[in-house]
Design a protein around this motif. Structure first.
Motif, PDB file in Angstrom:
ATOM      1  N   GLY A   1      -0.712  -1.672   4.494  1.00  0.00           N
ATOM      2  CA  GLY A   1      -0.778  -3.127   4.545  1.00  0.00           C
ATOM      3  C   GLY A   1      -1.688  -3.709   3.516  1.00  0.00           C
ATOM      4  O   GLY A   1      -2.355  -4.688   3.772  1.00  0.00           O
TER       5      GLY A   1
ATOM      6  N   ASN B   1      -3.994  -1.745   8.488  1.00  0.00           N
ATOM      7  CA  ASN B   1      -3.172  -2.392   9.508  1.00  0.00           C
ATOM      8  C   ASN B   1      -3.959  -2.633  10.785  1.00  0.00           C
ATOM      9  O   ASN B   1      -3.668  -3.535  11.548  1.00  0.00           O
ATOM     10  CB  ASN B   1      -1.942  -1.518   9.842  1.00  0.00           C
ATOM     11  CG  ASN B   1      -0.891  -1.640   8.788  1.00  0.00           C
ATOM     12  OD1 ASN B   1      -0.949  -2.556   7.964  1.00  0.00           O
ATOM     13  ND2 ASN B   1       0.051  -0.741   8.765  1.00  0.00           N
TER      14      ASN B   1
ATOM     15  N   ILE C   1      -3.347 -12.385   9.109  1.00  0.00           N
ATOM     16  CA  ILE C   1      -2.283 -12.038   8.161  1.00  0.00           C
ATOM     17  C   ILE C   1      -1.528 -13.289   7.750  1.00  0.00           C
ATOM     18  O   ILE C   1      -1.183 -13.478   6.572  1.00  0.00           O
ATOM     19  CB  ILE C   1      -1.348 -10.993   8.789  1.00  0.00           C
ATOM     20  CG1 ILE C   1      -2.096  -9.673   8.979  1.00  0.00           C
ATOM     21  CG2 ILE C   1      -0.119 -10.763   7.918  1.00  0.00           C
ATOM     22  CD1 ILE C   1      -1.289  -8.620   9.691  1.00  0.00           C
TER      23      ILE C   1
ATOM     24  N   GLN D   1       3.285  -5.392   8.192  1.00  0.00           N
ATOM     25  CA  GLN D   1       2.107  -5.697   9.001  1.00  0.00           C
ATOM     26  C   GLN D   1       2.468  -6.502  10.239  1.00  0.00           C
ATOM     27  O   GLN D   1       2.054  -6.179  11.360  1.00  0.00           O
ATOM     28  CB  GLN D   1       1.101  -6.485   8.163  1.00  0.00           C
ATOM     29  CG  GLN D   1       0.375  -5.662   7.124  1.00  0.00           C
ATOM     30  CD  GLN D   1      -0.635  -6.509   6.361  1.00  0.00           C
ATOM     31  OE1 GLN D   1      -0.595  -7.728   6.411  1.00  0.00           O
ATOM     32  NE2 GLN D   1      -1.526  -5.859   5.656  1.00  0.00           N
TER      33      GLN D   1
END
Length: 1285
Positions: free
Chosen positions: A708, A688, A1035, A996
């Motif tokens: 994550g 993360n 992400i 996340q």
């Protein structure tokens, strides 16, 4: 790779080589393909042989030392590249800040201009408002002068069977009726109206005379329009019209809507609502009552009783048409009452003006009256007679009211009828009324026609008409004066509207310019961010290279030390062997000497001879044993040396292996076992706070967090292996059309899935996730491609899905905390509901998503003990079968297949069962099924005597059949949805991404609320927010790349990205604040003198004032820091003692403008134009040329922004002039040049300025043909290189 190609030719070859385990996790950032680093450190065969030989040569040591030196040189070059990249980043950042400062200032100017335009628009509307009111008053006076009550007459066309017409039209205001009465001298009778329409007149021409009444309603006066006449005279057609020729309902509202839009301003607003009701036998029925229970209502002003009507709000003509259609449907529900009821449609008009505070209300009533047929026939029923009497009463009362109004009587009889009571506020006073009398032109309806015309004539004769000859001159003068004044007012209003329109156009242009500027700023930000990301990725790649080189160097040293140590051990062993051989040889010599002595002493006694013979025999036996032992030791030594040779060959093969390093910058460690033991955590996991977001933070922290993690990040570059490449190519190249039948396609697809499972098993537990990540895209594409064909073994599909879900599950503690239902919840006995074990409670999981459901429909295990007849029992005994054997043979092969098929049907689409399979090991799950079967079916229970019998085998068969059926069902898809395990995988991946994003949202929110006190804290906060934003974008990039995995049934992305508007605003504020603090730091540095010229001090104070004006661009939380720093800088500047400006400074300031305007320095024959796009709306235009002295001369505006000060001509100095100057001296040189040149060349440091100026000089000089040779000479001499200290 040759072996790989050989296996690729045979598509279904199961002997797949090259399943090398992956050595490292995929890099977080996309990197260019780098040549394999292993080639730098590959050890030659000669070096290998020298290391293995017991006496290594000095040449191998020198070669190793030279390689270490080359590594150091490469490391030094990498560090130099890193420093250059850092310098470029700082230059780019400074340029971006300067550009954003200019854009911010320009946006402030545009905002002030917009505010002024808004103020002018409001003032213009305030000036227009009284003129509009005056226009309304004059228009109302004109209508009042013409008469508040108007009567029109309209004749419908004749039908085919109605005979000749009895109606004539002498002029526009007279209608003539032929009564056919021959007893009188003139059988024709004339009637006068305000306007008469023949059968040929359409709805549009009629509405042109009705339009002034609609205008009066919008001006704030109540208006009523009646349609009067007998049945079938055309009343309803006049009001409703047809599809191709609309009536007054639609035309009146469209006119209202158009007039409201034309008069609409930014400070005024019109609202419309509609009520509809009919009046039958003096009773009111709301036509919207059925659909308007929640709509607002309006109360009618009646003495008693009180009536509330539903209001339907309408915003456009389409809404009005829908509402009107609904009203007509409700009104026409009872056809027997249509001709004896009055339909009243009212449009309520609400007006609001924010400037003057004016609020007005008016209404337009459109009334379709009942038929005026007054004849009562004998066959009419009592109810019909009552209806006709009520209609005659209401129409008569309406005529009385109109007559009283036109006669200007004091008492108006509104209370005589419900119709006149309802319309009291629209009849009389300032209100306007229009009655359209509709008649039939045929002779059969003569009496009804005369009755309708006489009804209208009663009101017409009393109206003060403009046609009265005694007053026509007076009214003509009044009308002319009103028309003239109205024309002047309308002209003035048009002028003001034109002025407002121009102001709005200017405002729109300013807004468009603001949008363009904002877009340019966004583009600049994107370019800056992209460059920053690229530079950071290159920086990380260099750091990784340095780390890898250090690790490889250490590994090589360790390996050399191990080889040297093994060599020393071999030497010691060989010395020991040599000493043993020498000892044995000495013993042999002694024995031979003793034997010779024994032979020579023949004179000795027999006893002595025998003794010697025995001793010799004993010594001979010892010698043979020692020799045998020696040979064994030699064999052991040879075997040891051979094994050492093999280990060394394997070691060097791994070091020089090509297949495992193609396309990867990582070097696999030869000590793989030690590495895996030292780092048991999976290198494929994301963090993360780490690899999936920001590589720099990962290098600093070094911690991993599996919350994550996904199997493979879509934007990462995964290391490839020969096994992965082979599987990927085979899955992607599989074409079902190349096979003859379904069986061949199924066989090929299933073999590929089995090959995937074999590859994962061969990779081992520690490398399982890496091979899964490498082939993930190909596997899912293959399953999606083959899923509709239903040719794959669903059990194989389930096993592949479970591998990916468990790989994701192993790296996410959040997913591991999910609790699933126990196996007892999915099993039931037939005809008895849930088993007695299903009542066990499950502890709630920590995760909000739980697959524990007490309402799960269980799978019914349909097995029972079959009762056999006496005959079959006797036959079994005759054959020698006892009862226990019969009881153990209850489950047959057919029954097992039936149970397996039922289990498969039960598992299709069962996501809760899929979660149970994922979270529970297969062996444990089968054990629980066996326990449940033994507990719930007594004839299958295991006792001590039966433990070794067939019952245990039956339990194993039953549990295996249920497990296989469930596994096959979970891999079966029901189009358009995928299988249950695929849905579960999508949901789990969604939870990981959501976690996340929310975590980053919380971090950014905390950072955005922290207050910065000084420049260092501002830089830290800005860097932290930029880092978090970078991670969030990474992400989001992973989410987009994983769209194939995460797409749900509805085709939309399942991830909701949290809003980061507040964090983005704080980051923009910090960037502006950082720019302000840098300028303040420069001012403070210049203020560290005891005295200063008056003009320079004034310029510095003006700069502080300009910085103070930029405060609105900051957030409130950043105001204290900026205000405090500006105040401190102001105190420093104000404390400096002022001096008169020296004369030489004034002369030097004037010199460039007076001396460089002409002469040989600027005699340029041809100018060449260059345009520099800096991201702003106006690019920099620079003209360049060469003078007679072959010097570079430029011509450009003195200033970039207005006022630009005109073009100036300057000779540009060569880059060598700046070589030994400081940054302040460079700024002094650039102050004499055009501002565009200084903005393009100046950087934060002196070295950066020299580098940028060198590139700019080369760009300008290459544009001039006569200076290109000079540029080549300067490049050869090193003048145009980037000068670095």
């Amino acid at each position: 790779m040759g072996e790989h190609k050989t296996h690729t030719n045979n598509r279904w070859n199961w002997e797949v080589t090259g399943f090398e385990p992956r050595r490292s996790s995929p890099e977080d950032l996309p990197r260019p393909t780098v040549a394999p680093l292993m080639r730098r450190y590959s050890i030659s065969a000669a070096t290998s042989s020298s290391l293995v030989s017991p006496y290594p040569s000095e040449f191998s040591k020198q070669a190793l030392a030279s390689k270490v030196l080359r590594l150091k040189d490469k490391l030094k070059l990498a560090k130099e590249d890193y420093l250059e990249l850092r310098q470029d980043v700082s230059d780019l950042q400074e340029y971006s800040n300067a550009k954003l400062d200019r854009v911010t200032r320009y946006l402030g100017v545009l905002a002030e201009k917009t505010r002024k335009l808004d103020q002018l628009a409001v003032e213009s509307e305030a000036r227009i408002s009284p003129l509009v009111n005056e226009k309304k008053r004059l228009f109302n006076d004109l209508l009042t002068a013409k008469g508040n009550i108007k009567l029109f007459c309209r004749t419908r066309p004749l039908f085919e069977d109605e005979g000749p017409s009895i109606v004539e039209f002498p002029d526009e205001c007279t209608i003539r009726i032929n009564t056919g009465d021959d007893s009188i001298s003139n059988p024709k009778k004339d009637f006068e109206f305000d306007r008469v329409y023949g059968p040929h007149v359409g709805q549009a021409e009629l509405f042109s005379d009705v339009q002034p009444f609609v205008q009066s309603a919008l001006d704030g006066y109540n208006v009523s329009i009646f349609a009067y006449g007998q049945t079938r005279s055309g009343k309803t057609h006049t009001m409703e019209g047809s599809n191709h020729d609309r009536g007054l309902y639609a035309r009146c509202f469209e006119e209202l809507f158009d007039l409201a839009n034309s008069d609409l301003t930014s400070t005024s607003k019109f609202n419309f609502s509609v009520t509809a009701f009919d009046l039958y036998n003096e009773q009111i029925r709301d036509l919207f009552s059925e659909s308007g229970s929640t709509l607002p209502k309006i109360r009618l002003k009646l003495p008693e009783p009180s009536v509330e009507l539903v209001q339907e709000k309408v915003d456009n003509p389409v809404d009005f048409s829908k509402v009107l259609k609904a009203a007509f449907q409700s009104w026409q529900s009872d056809t027997s009452k249509l001709n004896v009821s009055h339909l009243i449609i009212t449009v309520h008009i609400y007006y609001n003006n924010l400037i003057s505070g004016e609020n007005s209300y008016s209404k337009l009533s459109l009334i379709d009256l009942a038929g005026s047929d007054g004849q009562i026939l004998e066959e009419d029923s009592g109810e019909r007679v009552t209806d006709l009497l009520h209609v005659m009463k209401s129409l008569s009362a309406l005529g009385d009211v109109l007559s009283a109004l036109t006669s200007k009587k004091d008492n108006i009889p509104y209370e005589n009828s419900m119709l006149t009571n309802i319309l009291a506020d629209s009849l009389g006073g300032n209100s306007k009324s229009l009655m359209i009398v509709n008649i039939c032109p045929n002779a059969a309806n003569l009496s009804e026609t005369l009755s309708s015309l006489n009804f209208a004539a009663r009101a017409r004769n009393s109206v003060l008409s403009l046609g009265n000859r005694d007053t026509i001159k007076k009214w003509r003068d009044v009308a002319n004066d009103a028309r003239k004044e109205l024309y002047e007012k309308e002209k003035e209003i048009q002028d003001l509207k034109q002025e407002v329109l121009e102001l709005k156009q200017e405002l729109k242009g300013a807004n468009d310019q603001c949008v363009l500027l904002f877009n340019e700023v966004q583009k600049a930000w994107k370019v800056s961010f992209t460059l920053h990301s690229d530079l950071k990725s290159e920086n990380v790649m260099l750091v990784d290279k340095h780390t890898i080189e250090k690790e490889q160097n250490a590994q090589l040293r360790n390996q050399v030390a191990q080889l040297l140590q093994s060599e020393q051990d071999q030497k010691l062993q060989m010395q020991q062997y040599d000493s043993t051989i020498q000892t044995l040889q000495e013993k042999l010599k002694n024995l031979e000497s003793q034997l010779n002595e024994a032979k020579s002493s023949s004179s000795e006694k027999g006893s002595g001879v025998s003794t010697i013979s025995k001793a010799a025999a004993a010594d001979g036996m010892d010698s043979s044993a020692v020799t045998k032992k020696l040979e064994e030791e030699l064999k052991k030594r040879d075997a040891l040396i051979e094994r050492l040779h093999e280990e060394n060959e394997k070691l060097f093969d791994r070091l020089t292996e090509k297949a495992s390093t193609v396309g990867s910058p990582q070097v696999p460690s030869p000590l793989s076992k030690q590495t895996s033991n030292a780092q048991p955590q999976d290198p494929g996991r994301n963090d993360n706070k780490g690899r999936s977001m920001d590589v720099s933070l990962q290098l600093a922290g070094g911690k991993t967090d599996g919350a994550g993690a996904l199997v493979k990040a879509g934007s990462d570059k995964v290391k490839t292996t020969p096994a992965g490449e082979y599987l990927t190519a085979a899955l992607n190249d599989f074409d079902p059309d190349q096979y003859d039948g379904i069986a061949a396609i199924s066989d090929g697809a299933n073999k590929l899935l089995m090959l995937v499972l074999a590859a994962v098993i061969k990779a081992g537990a520690s490398r399982e996730h890496e091979i899964l990540a490498e082939i993930r895209d190909a596997v899912f594409a293959f399953i999606r491609k083959m899923e509709p064909k239903r040719v794959m073994d669903t059990m194989l599909v389930s096993r592949v899905r479970i591998l990916y879900i468990r790989s994701l599950l192993a790296r996410s503690p959040e997913l591991q905390s999910i609790k699933v239902s126990s196996v007892e919840c999915f099993l039931e006995k037939p005809n008895s509901g849930r088993s007695r074990s299903s009542s066990r409670s499950n502890s709630p999981g920590r995760s909000p998503v739980r697959y524990v459901d007490e309402q799960i429909q269980g799978f019914k295990v349909n097995i029972k003990l079959e009762k056999k007849s006496k005959l079959s029992s006797v036959v079994s005994r005759i054959r020698g079968h006892d009862q226990d054997t019969l009881r153990q043979q209850q489950v047959t092969g057919g029954k097992l297949r039936e149970i397996q098929e039922e289990a498969k049907s039960f598992a299709v689409g069962n996501k809760a069962l899929a979660a149970l399979f994922v979270h529970t090991p297969a062996g444990e799950l089968q054990r629980q099924i066996r326990s449940w079967l033994a507990e719930n079916f007594e004839f299958l229970s295991i006792t001590g005597d039966e433990a070794s019998g067939g019952t245990t085998g039956q339990l194993e068969l039953l549990s295996t059949a249920i497990m296989d059926g469930w596994m096959a069902g979970l891999g079966a898809a029901l189009p358009p949805n995928t299988d249950a395990l695929g849905q579960l995988l999508s949901e789990y991946a969604k939870r990981v991404f959501t976690s996340q994003l929310q975590h980053l949202k919380d971090i950014a929110g905390t950072l955005a609320t922290e207050e910065a006190d000084d420049a260092a804290q501002v830089a830290k906060l800005r860097s932290a927010l930029e880092s978090v934003d970078h991670k969030r974008r990474k992400i989001l990039q992973q989410m987009r790349n994983d769209a194939a995995l995460l797409t749900l049934e509805n085709g939309s992305s399942p991830i909701q990205n949290p809003s980061t508007a507040a964090e983005d605003a704080r980051l923009a504020s910090l960037i502006s604040l950082d720019s302000i603090l840098k300028q303040l730091k420069d001012i403070a540095r210049q203020s560290s003198v005891s005295s200063m010229g008056r003009s320079k001090k004034k310029a510095m104070l003006a700069s502080l004032d300009e910085l103070d004006e930029r405060m609105p661009s900051l957030l409130d939380i950043d105001h204290p820091c900026a205000q405090r720093q500006i105040a401190n800088a102001r105190r420093l500047v104000e404390a400096i003692r002022e001096e008169d400006d020296p004369a030489q400074e004034i002369d030097s300031a004037r010199k460039p403008s007076t001396e460089l305007g002409s002469g040989t320095e600027t005699d340029v024959a041809q100018w060449n134009v260059l345009q520099f796009n800096t991201g702003s709306t106006t690019p920099f235009i620079i003209k360049c040329g060469a003078n007679s002295n072959s010097e570079l001369v430029i011509k450009a505006d003195a200033k970039v922004q207005e006022p630009k000060g005109g073009e100036i001509v300057r000779v540009v100095p060569r880059p060598s002039v700046l070589e030994n100057m400081s940054l302040d001296e460079m700024k002094q040189v650039f102050s004499e040049l055009p501002e565009a040149l200084s903005l393009l060349a100046l950087a934060r440091t002196a070295d950066g300025t020299r580098a940028r100026y060198s590139r700019l000089y080369r760009t300008l000089a290459m544009k001039v043909p006569s200076l290109r040779d000079l540029v080549g000479e300067l490049e050869k001499g090193g003048v145009l290189k980037d000068v670095k200290s």
